[in-house]
Design a protein around this motif. Sequence first.
Motif, mmCIF file in Angstrom:
data_model
loop_
_atom_site.group_PDB
_atom_site.id
_atom_site.type_symbol
_atom_site.label_atom_id
_atom_site.label_comp_id
_atom_site.label_asym_id
_atom_site.label_seq_id
_atom_site.Cartn_x
_atom_site.Cartn_y
_atom_site.Cartn_z
ATOM 1 N N GLN A 100 29.560 37.565 30.501
ATOM 2 C CA GLN A 100 29.494 37.848 31.593
ATOM 3 C C GLN A 100 29.087 36.780 32.610
ATOM 4 O O GLN A 100 27.748 35.920 32.437
ATOM 5 N N HIS A 245 37.043 42.444 37.658
ATOM 6 C CA HIS A 245 36.220 43.685 37.994
ATOM 7 C C HIS A 245 36.207 43.402 39.793
ATOM 8 O O HIS A 245 35.812 42.383 40.074
ATOM 9 N N TYR A 251 34.757 37.813 36.268
ATOM 10 C CA TYR A 251 33.550 38.706 35.702
ATOM 11 C C TYR A 251 33.007 38.026 34.589
ATOM 12 O O TYR A 251 31.887 37.960 34.230
#
Length: 309
Positions: A100, A245, A251
């Motif tokens: 992430q 996202h 993301y």
Amino acid sequence: MMPDTQRHRFAERGWLVIDLPEPAAITAVRDRLCGHLRATALPGLQQLEAYHTRVADEAQHVAVLHDLCRFYWREALGTALISSHLGFFQQFVGLDLHVQKYPYLRAVRSGCSGDAAVLHRDTYYGSSPYEIAVLIPFTDLPPESALRVLSGSHVEPDTVYPWAAGDGRGVTPGSPRHQLRYPYAPKLLDPALLTRAEPVPLRVGQALLFSLSLVHGAGTNAGHSTRFSADIRVVNSLAPIAWSHSVHPDYYEPLCTSVVSEQAHRPRRPMPGAAEDSCAARRGVGVPDQRRCRRQRGSLGSVASPLPR
């Protein structure tokens, strides 16, 4: 090699607690976060546990935490935490990994009901069981402050856990609150499930790994100190998931690549003269048709990679 007991435990329960082999990496990030708070909004703050004693209200909490998250993202501290334990995650998730890019930073104040996420399932918000969450505490989490999980819920169908639409409390897509992981369209599970969920106490130097289809949440922090933790998503680069996202189009970012995938990414080169000879043979003359050869060279010059960029 990861013990079979850990594999079995994660598969059965949907979560696993591990002792991180490099705890110094955790305390180093914790000290940088506390130092940033001390140098900006909260001078005199000695430890993250006392954060709630220095923040006056909800508006200040959101502003201070959002600024801290921007520092955390800018310095790529979440990626550094995963990279410092890369060997484990390559065994647990795979040799091709994405991490992430804007991982969550949680600051759950003592006695503040709105800080922690209620029971939920991340797959209800577009996530996938192929993704895992890595919760790394920067403060010790006793049972009264810990995240709660519903063991085995990760393999149960959605019909077992119906949800009702909740109030987004003024959260709008892309806003600071949304970037801090406050949902703008919360999907609330039955609060009675909290009595079945078990707390997972952690100390600094440990991590909780769980499937994003696991029912989990925290409720109010009933402890006497602020609960500070990192929440970082990790996924195999070859997993069939949505790579973008709404909160951040980028993301995920690549973390590491296997030797096989690395060579698969390389452009494929045609054999010298192969394209020209093929064009000439097809036309039956010695001078190739340049338009057709340009088109053919374009089709031979690269191979589209199935891996996300």
